[in-house]
Structure formats: C-alpha cells, structure tokens
Design a protein around this motif. Structure first.
Motif, PDB file in Angstrom:
ATOM      1  N   ASN A 292       0.648  -1.232  -0.228  1.00  0.00           N
ATOM      2  CA  ASN A 292       0.131  -0.015  -0.208  1.00  0.00           C
ATOM      3  C   ASN A 292       0.598   1.144  -0.091  1.00  0.00           C
ATOM      4  OD1 ASN A 292      -2.029  -1.530   0.211  1.00  0.00           O
ATOM      5  ND2 ASN A 292      -2.629  -1.198   2.073  1.00  0.00           N
ATOM      6  N   ILE A 293       0.584   2.483  -0.923  1.00  0.00           N
ATOM      7  CA  ILE A 293       1.751   3.296  -0.440  1.00  0.00           C
ATOM      8  C   ILE A 293       0.388   5.087  -0.697  1.00  0.00           C
ATOM      9  CG2 ILE A 293       1.293   3.740  -2.936  1.00  0.00           C
ATOM     10  CD1 ILE A 293       4.078   4.474  -3.129  1.00  0.00           C
ATOM     11  N   ILE A 294       0.865   5.413   0.981  1.00  0.00           N
ATOM     12  CA  ILE A 294       0.033   6.712   0.193  1.00  0.00           C
ATOM     13  C   ILE A 294       0.849   8.125   0.546  1.00  0.00           C
ATOM     14  CG2 ILE A 294       0.685   6.344   3.314  1.00  0.00           C
ATOM     15  CD1 ILE A 294      -1.581   7.502   3.991  1.00  0.00           C
TER      16      ILE A 294
ATOM     17  N   PHE B  14       0.624  15.350   0.540  1.00  0.00           N
ATOM     18  CA  PHE B  14      -0.328  16.121  -0.059  1.00  0.00           C
ATOM     19  C   PHE B  14      -1.585  15.839   0.581  1.00  0.00           C
ATOM     20  CE2 PHE B  14       2.673  14.631  -2.740  1.00  0.00           C
ATOM     21  CZ  PHE B  14       3.031  15.594  -3.953  1.00  0.00           C
ATOM     22  N   SER B  15      -2.188  16.966   0.701  1.00  0.00           N
ATOM     23  CA  SER B  15      -3.714  17.771   1.367  1.00  0.00           C
ATOM     24  C   SER B  15      -4.528  16.861   0.181  1.00  0.00           C
ATOM     25  CB  SER B  15      -3.709  18.881   1.669  1.00  0.00           C
ATOM     26  OG  SER B  15      -3.500  19.344   0.972  1.00  0.00           O
ATOM     27  N   ALA B  16      -4.403  17.011  -1.738  1.00  0.00           N
ATOM     28  CA  ALA B  16      -5.140  16.404  -1.800  1.00  0.00           C
ATOM     29  C   ALA B  16      -4.669  16.620  -2.800  1.00  0.00           C
ATOM     30  CB  ALA B  16      -5.904  18.086  -2.498  1.00  0.00           C
ATOM     31  N   ASP B  17      -5.338  15.070  -3.419  1.00  0.00           N
ATOM     32  CA  ASP B  17      -4.589  14.580  -4.588  1.00  0.00           C
ATOM     33  C   ASP B  17      -4.734  15.771  -6.176  1.00  0.00           C
ATOM     34  OD1 ASP B  17      -4.586  11.301  -3.761  1.00  0.00           O
ATOM     35  OD2 ASP B  17      -6.898  11.507  -3.652  1.00  0.00           O
ATOM     36  N   CYS B  18      -3.861  15.196  -7.309  1.00  0.00           N
ATOM     37  CA  CYS B  18      -3.301  16.145  -8.014  1.00  0.00           C
ATOM     38  C   CYS B  18      -2.201  15.335  -8.976  1.00  0.00           C
ATOM     39  CB  CYS B  18      -2.787  16.904  -7.273  1.00  0.00           C
ATOM     40  SG  CYS B  18      -1.287  16.492  -6.843  1.00  0.00           S
ATOM     41  N   LEU B  19      -2.460  15.729 -10.257  1.00  0.00           N
ATOM     42  CA  LEU B  19      -1.661  14.508 -11.260  1.00  0.00           C
ATOM     43  C   LEU B  19      -0.115  13.984  -9.984  1.00  0.00           C
ATOM     44  CD1 LEU B  19      -0.903  14.573 -14.297  1.00  0.00           C
ATOM     45  CD2 LEU B  19       1.090  15.904 -13.949  1.00  0.00           C
ATOM     46  N   GLU B  20       0.227  14.850  -9.404  1.00  0.00           N
ATOM     47  CA  GLU B  20       1.965  13.919  -8.985  1.00  0.00           C
ATOM     48  C   GLU B  20       1.020  12.245  -8.019  1.00  0.00           C
ATOM     49  OE1 GLU B  20       5.758  14.199  -6.071  1.00  0.00           O
ATOM     50  OE2 GLU B  20       4.989  16.479  -6.926  1.00  0.00           O
ATOM     51  N   THR B  21      -0.286  12.556  -7.313  1.00  0.00           N
ATOM     52  CA  THR B  21      -0.502  11.137  -6.699  1.00  0.00           C
ATOM     53  C   THR B  21      -1.618  10.183  -7.846  1.00  0.00           C
ATOM     54  OG1 THR B  21      -2.813  12.402  -6.287  1.00  0.00           O
ATOM     55  CG2 THR B  21      -0.756  12.593  -4.798  1.00  0.00           C
ATOM     56  N   LEU B  22      -1.726  11.026  -8.781  1.00  0.00           N
ATOM     57  CA  LEU B  22      -3.232  10.157  -9.255  1.00  0.00           C
ATOM     58  C   LEU B  22      -2.178  10.004 -10.638  1.00  0.00           C
ATOM     59  CD1 LEU B  22      -6.293  12.364  -9.328  1.00  0.00           C
ATOM     60  CD2 LEU B  22      -5.418  10.692  -8.067  1.00  0.00           C
ATOM     61  N   GLU B  23      -1.151   9.775 -10.955  1.00  0.00           N
ATOM     62  CA  GLU B  23      -0.770   9.648 -12.519  1.00  0.00           C
ATOM     63  C   GLU B  23       0.068   9.260 -12.129  1.00  0.00           C
ATOM     64  OE1 GLU B  23       0.850   8.984 -15.817  1.00  0.00           O
ATOM     65  OE2 GLU B  23       1.472  10.160 -14.390  1.00  0.00           O
ATOM     66  N   GLU B  24       1.204   9.662 -11.914  1.00  0.00           N
ATOM     67  CA  GLU B  24       2.989   9.677 -11.463  1.00  0.00           C
ATOM     68  C   GLU B  24       3.036   7.874 -10.289  1.00  0.00           C
ATOM     69  OE1 GLU B  24       6.751  11.067  -9.305  1.00  0.00           O
ATOM     70  OE2 GLU B  24       5.730  11.980  -9.622  1.00  0.00           O
TER      71      GLU B  24
ATOM     72  N   TYR C  39      -0.705  -3.927  -5.749  1.00  0.00           N
ATOM     73  CA  TYR C  39       0.103  -2.146  -5.369  1.00  0.00           C
ATOM     74  C   TYR C  39      -1.422  -1.480  -5.636  1.00  0.00           C
ATOM     75  CZ  TYR C  39       1.965   2.284  -6.475  1.00  0.00           C
ATOM     76  OH  TYR C  39       3.185   3.697  -6.169  1.00  0.00           O
ATOM     77  N   GLN C  40      -1.823  -1.214  -4.046  1.00  0.00           N
ATOM     78  CA  GLN C  40      -2.175   0.275  -3.651  1.00  0.00           C
ATOM     79  C   GLN C  40      -2.440   0.885  -3.383  1.00  0.00           C
ATOM     80  OE1 GLN C  40      -6.284  -3.480  -1.962  1.00  0.00           O
ATOM     81  NE2 GLN C  40      -4.079  -3.098  -1.284  1.00  0.00           N
ATOM     82  N   TYR C  41      -3.092   2.526  -3.606  1.00  0.00           N
ATOM     83  CA  TYR C  41      -2.578   3.954  -3.733  1.00  0.00           C
ATOM     84  C   TYR C  41      -3.335   4.105  -3.111  1.00  0.00           C
ATOM     85  CZ  TYR C  41      -3.260   9.095  -3.848  1.00  0.00           C
ATOM     86  OH  TYR C  41      -2.836  10.182  -3.339  1.00  0.00           O
ATOM     87  N   ILE C  42      -3.348   4.819  -0.906  1.00  0.00           N
ATOM     88  CA  ILE C  42      -4.440   5.165  -0.663  1.00  0.00           C
ATOM     89  C   ILE C  42      -4.699   6.578  -0.964  1.00  0.00           C
ATOM     90  CG2 ILE C  42      -5.173   5.603   2.022  1.00  0.00           C
ATOM     91  CD1 ILE C  42      -3.018   3.273   2.540  1.00  0.00           C
ATOM     92  N   ALA C  43      -5.787   7.214  -1.210  1.00  0.00           N
ATOM     93  CA  ALA C  43      -5.733   7.969  -1.357  1.00  0.00           C
ATOM     94  C   ALA C  43      -5.757   9.481   0.061  1.00  0.00           C
ATOM     95  CB  ALA C  43      -8.013   8.903  -1.787  1.00  0.00           C
ATOM     96  N   ALA C  44      -5.157  11.104  -0.715  1.00  0.00           N
ATOM     97  CA  ALA C  44      -5.103  12.333   0.360  1.00  0.00           C
ATOM     98  C   ALA C  44      -6.293  12.474   0.860  1.00  0.00           C
ATOM     99  CB  ALA C  44      -4.556  12.774  -0.670  1.00  0.00           C
ATOM    100  N   LEU C  45      -5.856  13.269   2.029  1.00  0.00           N
ATOM    101  CA  LEU C  45      -7.154  13.902   2.661  1.00  0.00           C
ATOM    102  C   LEU C  45      -8.074  14.381   2.476  1.00  0.00           C
ATOM    103  CD1 LEU C  45      -5.552  13.337   5.913  1.00  0.00           C
ATOM    104  CD2 LEU C  45      -6.248  12.189   5.691  1.00  0.00           C
ATOM    105  N   ASN C  46      -8.471  14.735   0.830  1.00  0.00           N
ATOM    106  CA  ASN C  46      -8.526  15.979   0.150  1.00  0.00           C
ATOM    107  C   ASN C  46      -9.966  16.167   1.563  1.00  0.00           C
ATOM    108  OD1 ASN C  46      -7.600  15.090  -1.822  1.00  0.00           O
ATOM    109  ND2 ASN C  46      -8.836  13.223  -2.111  1.00  0.00           N
TER     110      ASN C  46
END
Length: 348
Positions: A271-273, A277-287, A304-311
């Motif tokens: 899992n990766i967090i 980042f306080s909000a999801d953006c290009l860097e978290t959603l794509e990279e 491989y699982q990405y844990i979303a930003a707190l948003n």
C-alpha cells in the motif's frame, strides 16, 4: 462590539487552467521560474533560464498536458478538491464559530486563483484579519516559503493592509496524524492485506536539505508518528521520496527504485500513501497511482494499492478547523474565544 472582517485562505501549489500545452506552458513557466523552486544565482540562474525557456518549455508541456487530460474532470482535481475543502471548512466554521463571521477562500501559489490577486481582493473588500493556511503539512522552502514571499511582495506594494498570519506547518499535529491513521485503517479494512506500507513524499534536492531546509526531518517525523499510531513494526513501513528532477541527488531512498527492488526481497504486496499531499493531484493520481504501479508490477509485484489523500474527508476538515482556532488567538473578543474553547473541549 463589531468584529473585523476575517478571512481564511486555503492555499495549494497550483494547476494549469486547462489540460492543453499552452496552459501547461504558462503554469510551468511561472512555477519553474521561482527562485525558491530552482535555486541559483548569477551564471547558474542564466543557465537554468536558458534550459527552461529553450528546452523544457518547448518539449515538456505537450507531454504534461496529456497526463493532465487523463485525470481532468471539468477542472483539475487539485482545484476541484480545494474548492470542496473551502466549502466544507466554511460550513464547519459556521457551525462551530457562528459569531465570528469567518469567510473561507481558495488561492494558489501558481496559476489561478492566484494568491496575490486574492489578497488584493480581500484587502479591497475590507478584510482586516487574514489567516493563510498553506496546505503543506511539512514545511519546505520550496513550497511554503513562496507563500511568505508573495505576501511580503503584496505588503510592500500596499499602503494599508490588515493583520496577515501564516500557518507554518502541521506535520506533527495530533489531528493530522489521526486523520492519516484513520484513512489508512479504513482503506485496509476494505481492501486485501498488504506486506508493507510505503509513505512517499515529494522530494527536494539533497543540497537544499544540507543548507537547512527542515522538510526531510518533518517528513520522517510524520512517518514515525503515523507508524506508531498504526502500531506498525519497523519492517512493515518505509519512507521514500518521489519526483526527482535533473542530474543532482535528491532526498533518498527514491520511491521508484524502492518499488523496483521490493519484489526481489519478498515484498510482493504494498500500500502506498503520500502524506505530504492534502489533495490528490497529477503527482498522486498519475505518477504514484499509475507510473509507480507499473514499476512495481513489472518488477514482480503482485498487488499495488494507492491510498488517497485526505482531500475533504471529515478528518481533514476537523484538522483545518483546529488550525484556524489555534492560530486566530486574539482576533476575537474574550467571550467568543471562551465559548470556542469550551466547544472544542466538549467535542474532544
């Protein structure tokens, strides 16, 4: 007694106006021309500007525009989420501090809505108390400091302005750590188990850290507190740094290289967090969610699982409310402040 008009400004890095090469070029030019982002004086500055304008801004915008287009939904995710955070914080403050008449606004360091224009707008509208809340948990001279720079330039050219306060960081705030921990726990409860939690932060050049930037220390402190809150052992989590650029050494270990090596050591599910980042953006959603997933899976990873930003999650909004309360001391009369503190104590 009438209270002065008070504003809270939530500030994030920025985004192009559209997922087009022209819009991306304008945004990258503003961002990468900032001396805080790419340091250097004299001949080094001239070399950088030549490379920026002659090479990077010629070839990179088309590629980056395609990446933005892949995550664009009527607007950039960063701006959409920032607006959601503004609306949620506004509602929470109206409920918890109804007598203060605090108005919440959005701003960006680069792009629109620009911080300078927002400060001019608020000043003209009579706001005499402005609390600037950079949405960077960990302070860095490359991210938070440019906000101080813009405020200072605004003040230098403005004859009359009110009290402007800036929140420096919140990398170890208990409510921030709690919100991160709860987001990880909720994700893990709803998804298959992983072998390891990767905490990946945006990197900065190693030489910036050597000159005194506290960012790496803040990142490691956040990781340690989060791991403790989750009850993780040392082999169950790791801090890494992403998004290096250019030939110089950046903060290590690098996220992509770490992910490429993990399957060979028996770690097949991660899992990766991204706690910076306080909000999801290009860097978290794509990279992070796409490119680095490919790196891991191609190296033999199985999950491989990405844990979303707190948003705009409730935990994030609770943190923002607390930061506003903690940093608006003296702006309101004694009775109102006492009531607010009583509400906070009762809520906890």
């Amino acid at each position: 007694m009438t209270q002065p008009k008070t504003a809270v400004l939530l500030v994030n890095l920025g985004s192009p106006d559209q997922p087009t090469p022209a819009a991306v070029r304008r945004y990258l030019k503003e961002f990468l021309s900032d001396r805080r982002v790419v340091e250097g004086d004299g001949i080094m500055r001239l070399i950088w500007l030549t490379v920026l304008n002659g090479i990077i801004l010629t070839f990179r915008p088309r590629k980056v525009a395609k990446l933005y287009a892949s995550i664009w939904h009527q607007d950039s995710p960063l701006r959409l989420i920032l607006n959601q955070q503004v609306a949620a914080l506004q509602l929470a403050l109206q409920q918890q501090m109804p007598d203060q008449q605090i108005q919440v606004f959005s701003a960006m360091t680069y792009g629109n809505p620009g911080l300078t224009a927002r400060l001019e707008e608020l000043n003209a509208a009579g706001y005499r108390k402005i609390l600037v809340l950079p949405l960077y948990p960990q302070y860095s001279a490359t991210t938070t400091a440019p906000i101080y720079d813009l405020i200072a330039r605004f003040q230098m050219k403005t004859r009359d302005f009110g009290d402007i306060r800036v929140i420096h960081d919140y990398h170890d705030h208990p409510l921030y750590i709690r919100a991160l921990a709860e987001s990880v726990q909720a994700f893990q409860a709803a998804n298959p188990r992983s072998d390891k939690l990767i905490l990946s932060y945006h990197g900065i050049p190693q030489e910036y850290a050597a000159k005194g930037d506290p960012y790496p220390e803040h990142c490691h402190r956040t990781s340690e507190l989060l791991a403790k809150a989750l009850g993780l052992t040392t082999d169950q989590w790791q801090t890494t740094f992403q998004s290096r650029f250019g030939p110089k050494a950046w903060l290590q270990p690098y996220t992509d290289k770490t992910l490429a090596a993990l399957p060979g050591s028996g770690v097949k599910k991660v899992n990766i967090i991204c706690p910076a980042f306080s909000a999801d953006c290009l860097e978290t959603l794509e990279e992070i969610a796409v490119e680095n997933r490919d790196v891991f899976m191609e190296a033999g990873g199985e999950q491989y699982q990405y844990i979303a930003a707190l948003n705009a999650d409730p935990g994030m909004i609770n943190l923002l409310v607390a930061l506003v309360k903690d940093n608006s001391s003296g702006w309101f009369n004694r009775a109102d402040t006492t009531n607010t503190l009583n509400e906070t104590n009762n809520a906890s």
